[in-house]
Design a protein around this motif. Structure first.
Motif, mmCIF file in Angstrom:
data_model
loop_
_atom_site.group_PDB
_atom_site.id
_atom_site.type_symbol
_atom_site.label_atom_id
_atom_site.label_comp_id
_atom_site.label_asym_id
_atom_site.label_seq_id
_atom_site.Cartn_x
_atom_site.Cartn_y
_atom_site.Cartn_z
ATOM 1 N N ARG A 1 1.042 -1.060 -0.276
ATOM 2 C CA ARG A 1 -0.174 -0.282 -0.108
ATOM 3 C C ARG A 1 0.660 1.333 -0.066
ATOM 4 N NH1 ARG A 1 -5.162 -1.569 4.211
ATOM 5 N NH2 ARG A 1 -5.923 -2.809 2.670
ATOM 6 N N THR A 2 2.218 1.266 -0.004
ATOM 7 C CA THR A 2 2.752 2.700 -0.203
ATOM 8 C C THR A 2 3.598 2.482 -0.737
ATOM 9 O OG1 THR A 2 4.798 0.476 1.777
ATOM 10 C CG2 THR A 2 3.420 1.672 2.364
ATOM 11 N N GLY A 3 3.252 1.611 -2.006
ATOM 12 C CA GLY A 3 4.728 1.615 -3.311
ATOM 13 C C GLY A 3 3.836 2.287 -4.475
ATOM 14 N N PHE A 4 2.503 3.264 -4.296
ATOM 15 C CA PHE A 4 1.619 4.173 -5.102
ATOM 16 C C PHE A 4 0.334 4.828 -4.218
ATOM 17 C CE2 PHE A 4 -0.596 0.261 -3.677
ATOM 18 C CZ PHE A 4 -2.200 1.342 -3.878
ATOM 19 N N GLU A 5 -0.011 5.695 -5.211
ATOM 20 C CA GLU A 5 -0.875 6.542 -4.336
ATOM 21 C C GLU A 5 -1.987 7.013 -4.949
ATOM 22 O OE1 GLU A 5 0.502 11.429 -4.255
ATOM 23 O OE2 GLU A 5 1.796 10.283 -2.981
ATOM 24 N N HIS A 6 -2.557 7.186 -3.891
ATOM 25 C CA HIS A 6 -4.275 7.991 -5.215
ATOM 26 C C HIS A 6 -4.597 8.986 -5.070
ATOM 27 C CE1 HIS A 6 -6.566 3.580 -5.281
ATOM 28 N NE2 HIS A 6 -5.991 3.090 -4.378
ATOM 29 N N GLN A 7 -5.167 9.512 -6.378
ATOM 30 C CA GLN A 7 -4.602 11.803 -6.230
ATOM 31 C C GLN A 7 -6.644 11.388 -7.028
ATOM 32 O OE1 GLN A 7 -1.960 13.357 -8.338
ATOM 33 N NE2 GLN A 7 -0.447 12.520 -7.193
ATOM 34 N N MET A 8 -7.309 12.407 -6.381
ATOM 35 C CA MET A 8 -8.460 12.603 -6.902
ATOM 36 C C MET A 8 -8.681 14.518 -7.096
ATOM 37 S SD MET A 8 -11.322 9.694 -5.452
ATOM 38 C CE MET A 8 -10.789 7.941 -5.465
ATOM 39 N N LEU A 9 -9.046 15.086 -7.037
ATOM 40 C CA LEU A 9 -9.388 16.032 -7.511
ATOM 41 C C LEU A 9 -10.086 16.996 -5.738
ATOM 42 C CD1 LEU A 9 -10.758 16.387 -10.965
ATOM 43 C CD2 LEU A 9 -7.894 17.049 -10.177
ATOM 44 N N PHE A 10 -10.203 18.147 -5.586
ATOM 45 C CA PHE A 10 -10.593 18.783 -4.679
ATOM 46 C C PHE A 10 -11.806 18.129 -5.003
ATOM 47 C CE2 PHE A 10 -12.299 23.107 -3.035
ATOM 48 C CZ PHE A 10 -11.558 22.744 -1.813
ATOM 49 N N GLY A 11 -13.247 18.658 -3.748
ATOM 50 C CA GLY A 11 -14.692 18.612 -4.479
ATOM 51 C C GLY A 11 -15.137 17.202 -5.048
ATOM 52 N N ILE A 12 -14.440 16.234 -5.895
ATOM 53 C CA ILE A 12 -15.058 14.928 -6.323
ATOM 54 C C ILE A 12 -14.826 13.860 -5.131
ATOM 55 C CG2 ILE A 12 -14.934 13.732 -8.324
ATOM 56 C CD1 ILE A 12 -14.367 16.781 -9.422
ATOM 57 N N ARG A 13 -15.672 13.035 -5.285
ATOM 58 C CA ARG A 13 -15.598 11.607 -4.300
ATOM 59 C C ARG A 13 -14.884 12.361 -3.378
ATOM 60 N NH1 ARG A 13 -15.120 6.760 -7.230
ATOM 61 N NH2 ARG A 13 -16.460 5.909 -5.665
ATOM 62 N N ASP A 14 -15.347 13.270 -2.995
ATOM 63 C CA ASP A 14 -14.924 13.215 -1.357
ATOM 64 C C ASP A 14 -15.147 12.409 0.068
ATOM 65 O OD1 ASP A 14 -14.029 15.345 0.819
ATOM 66 O OD2 ASP A 14 -14.875 15.144 1.908
ATOM 67 N N GLY A 15 -16.369 11.330 0.156
ATOM 68 C CA GLY A 15 -16.252 10.514 0.541
ATOM 69 C C GLY A 15 -15.615 9.083 0.115
ATOM 70 N N GLU A 16 -15.582 8.823 -1.205
ATOM 71 C CA GLU A 16 -14.203 7.786 -1.691
ATOM 72 C C GLU A 16 -13.120 8.624 -0.975
ATOM 73 O OE1 GLU A 16 -13.221 4.143 -3.744
ATOM 74 O OE2 GLU A 16 -14.551 5.011 -2.400
ATOM 75 N N GLN A 17 -12.449 9.250 -1.053
ATOM 76 C CA GLN A 17 -11.832 10.111 -0.656
ATOM 77 C C GLN A 17 -11.218 9.271 0.868
ATOM 78 O OE1 GLN A 17 -10.741 13.805 -1.161
ATOM 79 N NE2 GLN A 17 -11.291 13.773 -3.738
#
Length: 329
Positions: free
Chosen positions: A267-283
């Protein structure tokens, strides 16, 4: 049977219209002057000032997420404006350094703060000397980030500047090896770029792409873009670098774990990136589950082009933005 051209149009019929509006001064006046627009902007852009974005960054960091902050603006044709952009990033990084102890536990050993920089905002388009101007300006920002303990990623723009952008990344990495590259899966060249970039210590953000590109250089059909994204993701996961998976699409969020496990990343060999304001619950869900989640946070007065590209990415995004007017879930 529909022709491929028809299939491309039907896959996203609103995209050309919205991207054309992004370049229209009349459309800009109409959209920016509409009363509901401010409500949309307030949700998806972290304000117009540095103080605004610092408050948002502190909240996101305190929730266990990391941030990548973008001072909005691009296609600068004035050296004074390019210098002002550099000054803004330097001051932003100095201020971010004051957040000090707000570090997500899930990012132990990995900078929780990053800034994203567009080369054309740094002067890339300033004639023959543009690439050198942009490189020199990027070096200043990287030095300031190093002092703060932050990362820098050089953002992707339209295909006409991809070679210069990746050239700037390569030059910067001689002195700042952790500089991140951003690649766009809808470009036909990107699989090759991923193979070259998937090297030790190389950080690569993989996104789908948000500009109106010709079919000669980009996939236009949604299924083709998705297939390219998955191929590129496999290349990056199998490589020796650090993949940054920039997608809200549940298909790709779900695909990450088995690919990472197969590559022995954990779980530390990559990261998820998402946009501010989109799918906040999933973040929140991913961060709570111990995943590395970085939120791309834009701010500044030049938000119109950014907003229109988000709307143009897919018709579903337009529906999402419209629904956001009446719901924050």
């Amino acid at each position: 049977m529909s022709s491929p051209a028809v299939g491309r149009v039907l896959s996203n019929p609103l995209r050309p219209v919205i991207l054309a509006a992004a370049k229209s001064n009349a459309a800009r006046r109409l959209v920016t002057g509409a009363p509901p627009t401010r409500r949309i902007v307030d949700r998806f852009v972290a304000g117009t000032t540095r103080a605004d974005v610092l408050g948002v960054a502190a909240r996101l960091l305190g929730s266990g997420r990391a941030v990548s902050i973008d001072h909005l603006g691009e296609n600068t044709l004035d050296i004074g404006q390019a210098r002002a952009t550099v000054a803004e990033y330097r001051e932003l990084l100095a201020d971010l350094g004051t957040l000090g102890d707000i570090t997500p536990d899930t990012f132990t050993g990995t900078p929780a703060v990053e800034v994203s920089v567009k080369p054309t905002a740094l002067g890339l388009s300033l004639g023959p000397d543009g690439p050198k101007v942009a490189l020199d300006h990027a070096r200043e920002i990287c030095a300031a980030a190093e002092d703060t303990g932050a990362w820098v990623s050089i953002d992707a723009e339209d295909h006409t500047v991809t070679d210069d952008t990746l050239g700037i990344v390569r030059d910067l990495r001689a002195d700042f090896p952790d500089v991140g590259a951003v690649v766009q899966a809808y470009l036909r060249r990107t699989e090759g770029d991923c193979r070259e970039l998937a090297a030790p210590r190389s950080r690569v953000r993989l996104c789908k792409g948000a500009y109106d590109e010709p079919v000669s250089v980009a996939y236009r059909d949604r299924a083709e873009v998705d297939a390219s994204y998955l191929r590129c993701l496999r290349i990056l996961m199998a490589g020796d670098g650090y993949p940054m998976v920039a997608s809200h699409d549940p298909t790709f969020v779900t695909a990450v774990d088995p690919l990472a496990a197969y590559a022995g990343r954990g779980r530390t060999g990559f990261e998820h990136q998402m946009l501010f304001g989109i799918r906040d619950g999933e973040q929140h869900r991913l961060a709570t589950a111990g995943r590395r989640v970085r939120v791309y946070v834009p701010y500044g007065s030049q938000w119109y082009g950014y907003l229109m590209r988000r709307l143009a990415e897919r018709p579903s995004n337009l529906r999402f933005f419209l629904r956001s007017l009446v719901s924050r879930d």
